[in-house]
Scaffold this active site. Structure first.
Site, PDB file in Angstrom:
ATOM      1  N   ARG A  62       0.817  -1.224   0.000  1.00 30.29           N
ATOM      2  CA  ARG A  62       0.000   0.000   0.000  1.00 30.29           C
ATOM      3  C   ARG A  62       0.843   1.262   0.000  1.00 30.29           C
ATOM      4  NH1 ARG A  62      -2.680  -3.721   2.987  1.00 30.29           N
ATOM      5  NH2 ARG A  62      -1.750  -2.992   4.931  1.00 30.29           N
ATOM      6  N   GLU A  99       5.720  -9.543  15.770  1.00 29.94           N
ATOM      7  CA  GLU A  99       5.127  -9.982  17.038  1.00 29.94           C
ATOM      8  C   GLU A  99       5.384 -11.483  17.239  1.00 29.94           C
ATOM      9  OE1 GLU A  99       1.113  -8.686  17.132  1.00 29.94           O
ATOM     10  OE2 GLU A  99       0.795  -9.444  19.165  1.00 29.94           O
TER      11      GLU A  99
HETATM   12  P1  AMP Z   1       4.188  -1.681  11.923  1.00 29.68           P
HETATM   13  O1  AMP Z   1       5.436  -2.304  11.365  1.00 29.68           O
HETATM   14  O2  AMP Z   1       3.732  -2.293  13.197  1.00 29.68           O
HETATM   15  O3  AMP Z   1       4.321  -0.165  12.002  1.00 29.68           O
HETATM   16  O4  AMP Z   1       3.013  -1.990  10.885  1.00 29.68           O
HETATM   17  C1  AMP Z   1       2.863  -1.225   9.733  1.00 29.68           C
HETATM   18  C2  AMP Z   1       2.615  -2.063   8.520  1.00 29.68           C
HETATM   19  O5  AMP Z   1       1.610  -3.049   8.763  1.00 29.68           O
HETATM   20  C3  AMP Z   1       2.098  -1.204   7.381  1.00 29.68           C
HETATM   21  O6  AMP Z   1       2.613  -1.703   6.161  1.00 29.68           O
HETATM   22  C4  AMP Z   1       0.596  -1.350   7.474  1.00 29.68           C
HETATM   23  O7  AMP Z   1       0.013  -1.375   6.190  1.00 29.68           O
HETATM   24  C5  AMP Z   1       0.369  -2.669   8.195  1.00 29.68           C
HETATM   25  N1  AMP Z   1      -0.589  -2.546   9.324  1.00 29.68           N
HETATM   26  C6  AMP Z   1      -0.283  -2.753  10.624  1.00 29.68           C
HETATM   27  N2  AMP Z   1      -1.360  -2.621  11.406  1.00 29.68           N
HETATM   28  C7  AMP Z   1      -2.372  -2.288  10.587  1.00 29.68           C
HETATM   29  C8  AMP Z   1      -3.762  -1.975  10.795  1.00 29.68           C
HETATM   30  N3  AMP Z   1      -4.317  -1.989  12.011  1.00 29.68           N
HETATM   31  N4  AMP Z   1      -4.512  -1.654   9.713  1.00 29.68           N
HETATM   32  C9  AMP Z   1      -3.962  -1.637   8.480  1.00 29.68           C
HETATM   33  N5  AMP Z   1      -2.673  -1.931   8.220  1.00 29.68           N
HETATM   34  C10 AMP Z   1      -1.876  -2.249   9.251  1.00 29.68           C
END
Ligand code: AMP
Length: 177
Positions: A62, A99
């Site tokens: 995305r 995680e």
């Molecule tokens: P993080 O590495 O935890 O910051 O997660 C970010 C990545 O995971 C991005 O590429 C987001 O598109 C996806 N992502 C994580 N949590 C969500 C969520 N609640 N809704 C949509 N996309 C998420």
């Protein structure tokens, strides 16, 4: 309506996707609205237009959507960062913890020239782990991280603090939840 109000009204919550307990922020209704998606693009462009950005890393998948548009508008290269095994040419890899378990991301070996100032773009900032992994790839290419931009920030996960841990860095988000 402000852009933030319009995004709050349009982004769709999908409970328990992709797994139990996750409230997924679905941006496809934003993509389906050309006037709103144009406003989103304008907001990214207005913020980064006069900053010293030499290239944009978009995170699969995305991050490709508005990242590519912004790169065209700023007239700088768009650089895809993808999950391992997807990029066809020689790559540099970086493994990072999730995680549960770990993941690996890749960038093409010739995508960034040493010293270039690179903006990292994705649709959403959650814990910041994915964006930090992209930052590690940029550093392995001897580039500098010039900032981060996201449409959505999940503020309660404090990803912003992880991205700013060692130094102050420019982070743009359009809506926080
Ligand atoms: P993080 O590495 O935890 O910051 O997660 C970010 C990545 O995971 C991005 O590429 C987001 O598109 C996806 N992502 C994580 N949590 C969500 C969520 N609640 N809704 C949509 N996309 C998420």
């Amino acid at each position: 309506m402000t852009l933030t109000e319009q995004l709050i009204a349009t982004i769709r919550d999908v409970p328990d996707f992709p797994k139990q307990g996750i409230l997924f922020k679905d941006i496809t209704p934003v993509l389906a609205d050309p006037k709103l998606s144009e406003r989103v693009s304008h907001a990214f462009l207005a913020y980064w237009r006069n900053k010293d950005i030499d290239g944009i890393v978009g995170i699969e998948s995305r991050g490709f959507i508005f990242g590519m548009k912004l790169a065209q508008e700023l007239q700088v290269p768009f650089i895809p960062v993808r999950k391992a095994g997807k990029l066809p040419f020689q790559t540099i890899k970086h493994s990072y913890d999730l995680e549960y378990g770990s993941a690996e991301m890749e960038i093409h070996i010739d995508a960034i020239k040493p010293g270039q100032n690179i903006l990292i773009h994705d649709d959403l900032l959650a814990t910041g782990g994915t964006a930090l992994a992209a930052a590690e790839l940029i550093k392995k290419c001897e580039g500098n991280v010039g900032g981060y931009s996201f449409m959505v920030e999940l503020e309660f996960l404090k990803g912003r603090e992880s991205l700013c841990a060692d130094k102050k860095i420019d982070i743009q988000t359009l809506v926080g939840f």
